[in-house]
Design a protein around this motif. Sequence first.
Motif, PDB file in Angstrom:
ATOM      1  N   LEU A  15       0.826  -1.199   0.000  1.00 14.89           N
ATOM      2  CA  LEU A  15       0.000   0.000   0.000  1.00 14.89           C
ATOM      3  C   LEU A  15       0.864   1.254   0.000  1.00 14.89           C
ATOM      4  CD1 LEU A  15      -2.840   1.247   0.080  1.00 14.89           C
ATOM      5  CD2 LEU A  15      -2.596   1.325   2.550  1.00 14.89           C
ATOM      6  N   ALA A  16       1.900   1.260   0.800  1.00 18.75           N
ATOM      7  CA  ALA A  16       2.776   2.422   0.854  1.00 18.75           C
ATOM      8  C   ALA A  16       3.438   2.668  -0.491  1.00 18.75           C
ATOM      9  CB  ALA A  16       3.829   2.229   1.945  1.00 18.75           C
ATOM     10  N   ALA A  17       3.891   1.623  -1.156  1.00 16.87           N
ATOM     11  CA  ALA A  17       4.537   1.773  -2.461  1.00 16.87           C
ATOM     12  C   ALA A  17       3.535   2.233  -3.511  1.00 16.87           C
ATOM     13  CB  ALA A  17       5.176   0.459  -2.879  1.00 16.87           C
ATOM     14  N   ILE A  83      -8.528  -5.502   9.958  1.00 18.33           N
ATOM     15  CA  ILE A  83      -8.499  -6.950  10.126  1.00 18.33           C
ATOM     16  C   ILE A  83      -9.948  -7.403  10.149  1.00 18.33           C
ATOM     17  CG2 ILE A  83      -7.719  -8.868  11.567  1.00 18.33           C
ATOM     18  CD1 ILE A  83      -5.453  -6.969  10.504  1.00 18.33           C
ATOM     19  N   GLU A  84     -10.289  -8.362   9.267  1.00 14.87           N
ATOM     20  CA  GLU A  84     -11.677  -8.783   9.204  1.00 14.87           C
ATOM     21  C   GLU A  84     -11.802 -10.247   8.781  1.00 14.87           C
ATOM     22  OE1 GLU A  84     -13.755  -6.400   6.273  1.00 14.87           O
ATOM     23  OE2 GLU A  84     -11.864  -6.001   5.300  1.00 14.87           O
ATOM     24  N   SER A  85     -12.962 -10.800   9.026  1.00 14.58           N
ATOM     25  CA  SER A  85     -13.266 -12.154   8.568  1.00 14.58           C
ATOM     26  C   SER A  85     -13.695 -12.047   7.121  1.00 14.58           C
ATOM     27  CB  SER A  85     -14.379 -12.767   9.413  1.00 14.58           C
ATOM     28  OG  SER A  85     -13.964 -12.883  10.750  1.00 14.58           O
ATOM     29  N   MET A  86     -12.918 -12.644   6.227  1.00 16.54           N
ATOM     30  CA  MET A  86     -13.226 -12.559   4.795  1.00 16.54           C
ATOM     31  C   MET A  86     -12.522 -13.692   4.064  1.00 16.54           C
ATOM     32  SD  MET A  86     -10.856  -9.410   3.537  1.00 16.54           S
ATOM     33  CE  MET A  86      -9.122  -9.700   3.207  1.00 16.54           C
ATOM     34  N   ASP A  87     -12.953 -13.960   2.852  1.00 17.27           N
ATOM     35  CA  ASP A  87     -12.265 -14.915   1.994  1.00 17.27           C
ATOM     36  C   ASP A  87     -11.000 -14.244   1.466  1.00 17.27           C
ATOM     37  OD1 ASP A  87     -14.249 -16.817   2.324  1.00 17.27           O
ATOM     38  OD2 ASP A  87     -15.409 -16.075   0.614  1.00 17.27           O
ATOM     39  N   GLY A  88     -10.030 -15.040   1.080  1.00 13.16           N
ATOM     40  CA  GLY A  88      -8.788 -14.498   0.564  1.00 13.16           C
ATOM     41  C   GLY A  88      -7.838 -14.142   1.688  1.00 13.16           C
ATOM     42  N   VAL A  89      -6.685 -13.603   1.328  1.00 14.39           N
ATOM     43  CA  VAL A  89      -5.663 -13.260   2.312  1.00 14.39           C
ATOM     44  C   VAL A  89      -5.693 -11.774   2.637  1.00 14.39           C
ATOM     45  CG1 VAL A  89      -3.179 -13.251   2.788  1.00 14.39           C
ATOM     46  CG2 VAL A  89      -4.195 -15.151   1.553  1.00 14.39           C
ATOM     47  N   ALA A  90      -5.594 -10.950   1.604  1.00 11.60           N
ATOM     48  CA  ALA A  90      -5.544  -9.503   1.817  1.00 11.60           C
ATOM     49  C   ALA A  90      -5.780  -8.786   0.500  1.00 11.60           C
ATOM     50  CB  ALA A  90      -4.192  -9.109   2.390  1.00 11.60           C
ATOM     51  N   ASN A  95      -6.817   3.901   0.234  1.00  7.64           N
ATOM     52  CA  ASN A  95      -5.826   4.009   1.309  1.00  7.64           C
ATOM     53  C   ASN A  95      -6.130   3.028   2.436  1.00  7.64           C
ATOM     54  OD1 ASN A  95      -4.564   6.068  -0.100  1.00  7.64           O
ATOM     55  ND2 ASN A  95      -5.884   7.615   0.822  1.00  7.64           N
ATOM     56  N   GLU A  96      -6.701   1.893   2.077  1.00  2.00           N
ATOM     57  CA  GLU A  96      -7.055   0.878   3.063  1.00  2.00           C
ATOM     58  C   GLU A  96      -6.387  -0.446   2.722  1.00  2.00           C
ATOM     59  OE1 GLU A  96     -11.294   0.520   3.077  1.00  2.00           O
ATOM     60  OE2 GLU A  96     -11.561   2.388   4.168  1.00  2.00           O
ATOM     61  N   ILE A  97      -5.948  -1.148   3.761  1.00  3.45           N
ATOM     62  CA  ILE A  97      -5.426  -2.496   3.632  1.00  3.45           C
ATOM     63  C   ILE A  97      -6.382  -3.393   4.410  1.00  3.45           C
ATOM     64  CG2 ILE A  97      -3.493  -4.051   4.051  1.00  3.45           C
ATOM     65  CD1 ILE A  97      -1.788  -1.447   4.414  1.00  3.45           C
ATOM     66  N   HIS A  98      -6.942  -4.389   3.738  1.00  2.00           N
ATOM     67  CA  HIS A  98      -7.843  -5.344   4.383  1.00  2.00           C
ATOM     68  C   HIS A  98      -7.111  -6.673   4.478  1.00  2.00           C
ATOM     69  CE1 HIS A  98     -11.459  -2.779   3.843  1.00  2.00           C
ATOM     70  NE2 HIS A  98     -10.698  -2.265   2.884  1.00  2.00           N
ATOM     71  N   VAL A  99      -7.025  -7.212   5.671  1.00  2.00           N
ATOM     72  CA  VAL A  99      -6.317  -8.462   5.926  1.00  2.00           C
ATOM     73  C   VAL A  99      -7.282  -9.450   6.560  1.00  2.00           C
ATOM     74  CG1 VAL A  99      -4.395  -9.545   7.154  1.00  2.00           C
ATOM     75  CG2 VAL A  99      -4.132  -7.233   6.227  1.00  2.00           C
ATOM     76  N   SER A 100      -7.273 -10.672   6.051  1.00  2.00           N
ATOM     77  CA  SER A 100      -8.155 -11.707   6.592  1.00  2.00           C
ATOM     78  C   SER A 100      -7.643 -12.228   7.916  1.00  2.00           C
ATOM     79  CB  SER A 100      -8.259 -12.869   5.601  1.00  2.00           C
ATOM     80  OG  SER A 100      -9.001 -13.918   6.173  1.00  2.00           O
ATOM     81  N   ALA A 101      -8.494 -12.284   8.888  1.00  2.00           N
ATOM     82  CA  ALA A 101      -8.148 -12.848  10.196  1.00  2.00           C
ATOM     83  C   ALA A 101      -7.914 -14.351  10.098  1.00  2.00           C
ATOM     84  CB  ALA A 101      -9.260 -12.557  11.205  1.00  2.00           C
ATOM     85  N   ASN A 102      -8.362 -14.974   9.011  1.00  3.66           N
ATOM     86  CA  ASN A 102      -8.164 -16.416   8.825  1.00  3.66           C
ATOM     87  C   ASN A 102      -6.683 -16.767   8.634  1.00  3.66           C
ATOM     88  OD1 ASN A 102     -10.959 -16.710   8.913  1.00  3.66           O
ATOM     89  ND2 ASN A 102     -11.151 -16.473   6.709  1.00  3.66           N
ATOM     90  N   TYR A 103      -5.849 -15.799   8.282  1.00  3.76           N
ATOM     91  CA  TYR A 103      -4.438 -16.059   8.001  1.00  3.76           C
ATOM     92  C   TYR A 103      -3.511 -15.455   9.026  1.00  3.76           C
ATOM     93  CZ  TYR A 103      -6.167 -17.897   3.659  1.00  3.76           C
ATOM     94  OH  TYR A 103      -6.832 -18.651   2.733  1.00  3.76           O
TER      95      TYR A 103
END
Length: 104
Positions: A15-17, A83-90, A95-103
């Motif tokens: 995201l920063a890059a 950090i959320e419950s979702m399919d996939g990894v991230a 300007n948002e990064i969504h990361v799966s809590a499953n990983y």
Amino acid sequence: MASRHMVLLSCFVFLAALHGIQAVHYAVTNNAGSSAGGVRFTNEIGIPYSRQTLVSATDSLWTVFQQNTPAERKTVQKVSLIIESMDGVAYASNNEIHVSANYI
């Protein structure tokens, strides 16, 4: 566990890059609080460490891309890690990064 932390760090760096950020505010939200991954995020990583990692990634990228002054950087008001419950990894969006809590 180390590889999962690398996924999280890689998302920050991506995201920063992507945006060449100069963030005014870093926000970290755990929307998966009661799930196993949400609890693990809270107990093993935490919001303060995540926020500091965002700051460190930004500083590193400014150095790599020789963006030494605010005039050389894209102005961004806020960067959010969610950090959320979702399919996939991230994924990153705006300007948002969504990361799966499953990983985590």
